[in-house]
Each structure stands twice: as structure tokens, then as C-alpha cells.
Design a protein around this motif. Structure first.
Motif, PDB file in Angstrom:
ATOM      1  N   UNK A  27      49.854  62.385   5.649  1.00 13.15           N
ATOM      2  CA  UNK A  27      49.459  62.752   7.010  1.00 13.15           C
ATOM      3  C   UNK A  27      49.204  61.504   7.850  1.00 13.15           C
ATOM      4  N   UNK A  28      48.613  60.475   7.249  1.00 10.99           N
ATOM      5  CA  UNK A  28      48.384  59.223   7.972  1.00 10.99           C
ATOM      6  C   UNK A  28      49.702  58.595   8.406  1.00 10.99           C
ATOM      7  N   UNK A  29      50.762  58.772   7.629  1.00 15.41           N
ATOM      8  CA  UNK A  29      52.075  58.250   8.005  1.00 15.41           C
ATOM      9  C   UNK A  29      52.576  58.922   9.278  1.00 15.41           C
ATOM     10  N   UNK A  30      52.376  60.248   9.382  1.00 11.60           N
ATOM     11  CA  UNK A  30      52.758  60.955  10.603  1.00 11.60           C
ATOM     12  C   UNK A  30      51.966  60.431  11.809  1.00 11.60           C
ATOM     13  N   UNK A  50      53.278  56.966  12.901  1.00  8.99           N
ATOM     14  CA  UNK A  50      54.500  56.977  13.705  1.00  8.99           C
ATOM     15  C   UNK A  50      54.195  57.336  15.163  1.00  8.99           C
ATOM     16  N   UNK A  51      53.324  58.315  15.368  1.00 10.46           N
ATOM     17  CA  UNK A  51      52.960  58.698  16.739  1.00 10.46           C
ATOM     18  C   UNK A  51      52.239  57.564  17.457  1.00 10.46           C
ATOM     19  N   UNK A  65      60.729  70.335  19.645  1.00  7.31           N
ATOM     20  CA  UNK A  65      60.593  68.874  19.720  1.00  7.31           C
ATOM     21  C   UNK A  65      60.154  68.215  18.449  1.00  7.31           C
ATOM     22  N   UNK A  66      60.320  68.885  17.310  1.00  8.45           N
ATOM     23  CA  UNK A  66      59.907  68.305  16.031  1.00  8.45           C
ATOM     24  C   UNK A  66      60.773  67.094  15.690  1.00  8.45           C
ATOM     25  N   UNK A  82      49.464  65.502  18.859  1.00  2.65           N
ATOM     26  CA  UNK A  82      49.657  64.176  18.286  1.00  2.65           C
ATOM     27  C   UNK A  82      51.031  64.016  17.663  1.00  2.65           C
ATOM     28  N   UNK A  83      51.377  64.933  16.755  1.00  4.97           N
ATOM     29  CA  UNK A  83      52.599  64.760  15.974  1.00  4.97           C
ATOM     30  C   UNK A  83      53.181  66.101  15.569  1.00  4.97           C
TER      31      UNK A  83
END
Length: 463
Positions: free
Chosen positions: A167-170, A173-174, A242-243, A263-264
Motif C-alpha cells: 500500500x505504501x508503494x501505491x 507513486x501518487x 482512471x485506474x 489519493x490513488x
């Protein structure tokens, strides 16, 4: 070849290279054959079983009453395996996440009913076109066989770390898109139990200030305690929403969308926390370039941040103890020590120069008269560093007169060799000699480089 030559033995280098190439080809072909054989076997097992492995790991880390559908040992299907055996196990259902989307496979254990045996699971992967989840195991107790009822349990601690890192990776990226620009795109990732790695396309390296903002954004979203949602939908609908797609992943008609509202939103089959607060914290470890236009960030989150803090706290305490100052005064103490060291080094250099000059005074009597009235001195002063050697040469030139050429050499037990040449203007004009030309002859023989003004050249070589 050098050893063979000294022994008077001829070496067929071309023949050796051809034989080595053939051996490499044979080894590679063997690996491919094994992979193809195992792949074919797993494909046949999938066809036999009919139903794909059912993944239950999004909602639970334990699945009871599942069946062992197939056992593989050494690339072959077996009916049973005993303690100490390394096997691959196919279950009809499993909570173990299979490696994919940059996330490593889960680890844990498989327990036979009535505690008749146990298998330690070190990894899980997909096979047969994704139809099977294959568990890499070691049988630690008892005997396991096809058809046995078992309980499959993922290591809760490892899963918690993987979820936090994924989840931190997502979020990362944002944060990069918000900080550097929307043109930032993923170029690869790795999520394991210790840390996360994120590769991204960017025209230039992010500044320290940008990285600090990225870190602050991610930790801010963690602190906001945002609930995540995960939903399966048609890929066309996901694109409409928009994924963001994961780099290098292939998607079917139905995809899973992981959304951190506001956020993401990404297509992702990995495991994630239910709320960003579960991550706990985020810390960037490093940022570097790995290819033209591709940057890499390595970071930790959740329990990994605690591990990092404990490690660094131990380092700080050790430094504070060695320096005999409170932790908050370490930086000032180190700066003061560095200044003291610089001062001591300058003083030592000056003393070495004075000592070399004193030694050089005794060499002045060794100067010989050259045609035209010039004096030439070539001498060796071992154990003298280049700076002191230069000072000695200049001292001799000053002591010997107007038309003087001095060449000094130094060698030590550490294998370092240094040469210095210092010629007066009169010698250069009368004889047309340059210090660099004189030292060049030695450089051609020994290799190395020199520097300095035309009348004074230094050359140094490390053996």
C-alpha cells in the motif's frame, strides 16, 4: 596461461573457449528441459484437477479443511513425502498469496489434520497459466500425502509487512506524481517483507527537497487513516474510472481495483491494508539512477520503520558513548574532531616538509657540474611523500644557484613511487629541457602521470 607457459606447456585457448561455450549451452539446455518438464507436469495436473486453486487470502490468512491435490518432489509427482523432504504442494484452496505484481509470495505453514505433520512454506507461485498456486515447502514433521486434509496458515507478521509495503508503494507513486509531475510513470517494483523498491521514469533526479515532500505526503496520508476499497470490475470500467495499471502486468477482462479515495487508484491483485493508518509510517532509504531516465527509490514502512529506528538508535548510542557526549551533541563533536584532524594533518605535512628540506641539505654536495656551467642533482629520498619531496627539490634549487636541474625520487615499503623534477629558468632556456620531458622517460617505463608547472613536475605511481 601464464602458469602453463612458465611450465613449458602449450594451452589451446581457442579449444578451451569452444568447450566452455558448449558446456554453457548444455547447462542452459538442461535448465530449460527441467523447467519445461515441470511446467508440462503442472499443466497436466491443472487439466486433471479441472478447477483452479481458489485464493482466499484477501479476507483471511488461515484456511481450514483444504485438500492436498498434488505433491511434487525433485520435479516429479509423488504420492507422499516425509520429514526433511523439499516439495511443491498444490491445494484446492489457499490463503497464500502467489508472487505477482511485484509482491513476493507469502510464507507460513501447512498443518495436517490432527497435527500429524507440518510443512514450512517458504514461497508461493502461480503455475499452469495462473490456474494453480504452488507452495514451496519443507516437510518438518510427519508424512504428507495426496488427499490429506490440512490447515494452511500464512505468517501474520510477514503478511502485515507485505501489505504495509504494498500500500505504501501505491501512496509513493501518487506522491511522486504530485511532487515531480503527472508524467512520472512506474518502471518496475518490488514488495517484500523487509522493504519496498519503486522504479520510475523521470527526466532528472528528484531534489532532496522533493524527496522530503514525497515522504511527508505519504506519512500525511497514513496519518489521515483513509479506508481502502478493493473491487473487481470489467477492465473497461476500471479505465473509465482512471485506474492506473501496474508496469509489465497482463490483465484479463475482469480486474481488481484498489482505491485509496482521493489519493490513488490502481489495478492490483496484491494484498493491502484496510486503512492507511495500519501502515504506521514511511521512510525513504535511498534514491538513485539505475538507467537513462529511470530512477529508483528504496523505502521501508510499518514494522520496517521501527526496525530502522532501532538500528539507527543503536548506532547513535554507540557513537555517543565513544565520543562521550549526549546524542544531540554528536554532530558538533564530529565537526570539531574533523577540524582538529585537518589542523593536525597540516602541521604534520609542514613538519615532513621541513624534515625533507633538512635531509636535502646534505644532498647538495652530490650535485655535479654539467657542460655550460649548470649544476645537476639526481638523488633518492625514500620514505618522503610527494609534497615533502617537492619542498626538498625547491630548497635544493634555491641553494645550488641560478642554473640548476634537480630530480628527486622516493620509494617506500607500501609500493608507492614518487618523482619530482625542478629546473630553473636558466637551464630550460640554455638546454631546452623541460621537467616533464625528463620525467616522461620514467613514465614510459613505469606508467603513471604527472602535474605541476613547466619548470617543476611531479610524477607518482602506485604499484
Amino acid at each position: 596461461t601464464d602458469v602453463a607457459t612458465e611450465a613449458g606447456v602449450d594451452v589451446d585457448v581457442d579449444g578451451f573457449e569452444k568447450a566452455m561455450a558448449a558446456a554453457r549451452d548444455l547447462s542452459r539446455d538442461a535448465r530449460v528441459a527441467v523447467d519445461v518438464t515441470v511446467g508440462d507436469l503442472l499443466g497436466a495436473i491443472a487439466d486433471e484437477l479441472g478447477e483452479p486453486t481458489r485464493f482466499t487470502g484477501y479476507g483471511s490468512v488461515t484456511e481450514e479443511g483444504v485438500k492436498v491435490r498434488a505433491l511434487l518432489k525433485g520435479g516429479e509427482r509423488v504420492a507422499s513425502a516425509g520429514a526433511g523432504d523439499t516439495v511443491e504442494v498444490v491445494l484446492d484452496a489457499t490463503p497464500f498469496y502467489a508472487e505477482g505484481g511485484g509482491q513476493v509470495g507469502d510464507e507460513g505453514e501447512i498443518i495436517l489434520s490432527d497435527d500429524r505433520g507440518k510443512l514450512v512454506v517458504g514461497d508461493c507461485r502461480k503455475a499452469a497459466g495462473g490456474r494453480l498456486f504452488v507452495h514451496s515447502c519443507v516437510v518438518s514433521e510427519g508424512v504428507v500425502g495426496e488427499g490429506d486434509a490440512v490447515t494452511a496458515t500464512v505468517s501474520a507478521a510477514s503478511r502485515r509487512r507485505a501489505k504495509a509495503n504494498h500500500t505504501a508503494t501505491h501512496l509513493l507513486q501518487s506522491a511522486l506524481k504530485m511532487t515531480i509531475g503527472e508524467d512520472v510513470s512506474q518502471a518496475g517494483s518490488l514488495v517484500n517483507f523487509e522493504r519496498l523498491r519503486f522504479d520510475f521514469n523521470a527526466p532528472s533526479a528528484p531534489t532532496p527537497e522533493e524527496l522530503a515532500r514525497v515522504e511527508s505526503l505519504v506519512n500525511g496520508w497514513i496519518g489521515d487513516a483513509i479506508d481502502l476499497t478493493a473491487e473487481e470490475m470489467a477492465i473497461s470500467r476500471a479505465k473509465e474510472k482512471g485506474a492506473t495499471a501496474m508496469f509489465g502486468e497482463k490483465y484479463g477482462d475482469v480486474v481488481r481495483v484498489v482505491d485509496v479515495p482521493g489519493v490513488s487508484m490502481e489495478l492490483c491483485g496484491g494484498t493491502h491494508v484496510k486503512n492507511t493508518a495500519e501502515i504506521g509510517g514511511f521512510k525513504i532509504l535511498s534514491e538513485s539512477g539505475i538507467a537513462a531516465g529511470v530512477r529508483r527509490i528504496e523505502a521501508v514502512s510499518g514494522p520496517g520503520v521501527v526496525d530502522l529506528l532501532q538500528e539507527r538508535d543503536g548506532t547513535v548510542k554507540a557513537l555517543a558513548g565513544s565520543l562521550r557526549v549526549p546524542p544531540e551533541e554528536i554532530a558538533g563533536r564530529v565537526s570539531a574532531l574533523m577540524e582538529d584532524l585537518k589542523t593536525s594533518q597540516k602541521e604534520a605535512e609542514a613538519l615532513r616538509g621541513e624534515l625533507a628540506v633538512a635531509k636535502a641539505t646534505a644532498l647538495a654536495s652530490q650535485a655535479i657540474d654539467a657542460p655550460g656551467g649548470a649544476k645537476v642533482l639526481v638523488a633518492r629520498m625514500d620514505g618522503v611523500d610527494p609534497a615533502a619531496l617537492k619542498a626538498a627539490a625547491e630548497s635544493l634549487v634555491a641553494a645550488l644557484g641560478d642554473d640548476v636541474a634537480v630530480v628527486l625520487g622516493s620509494g617506500g615499503d607500501d609500493g608507492k613511487v614518487g618523482l619530482v623534477a625542478s629546473f630553473t629558468e636558466g637551464v630550460q632556456k640554455a638546454g631546452g629541457l623541460k621537467a616533464g620531458v625528463v620525467l616522461g622517460a620514467a613514465a614510459k617505463t613505469c606508467g603513471g602521470g604527472g602535474g605541476g608547472k613547466r619548470g617543476r613536475r611531479r610524477w607518482r605511481r602506485r604499484r
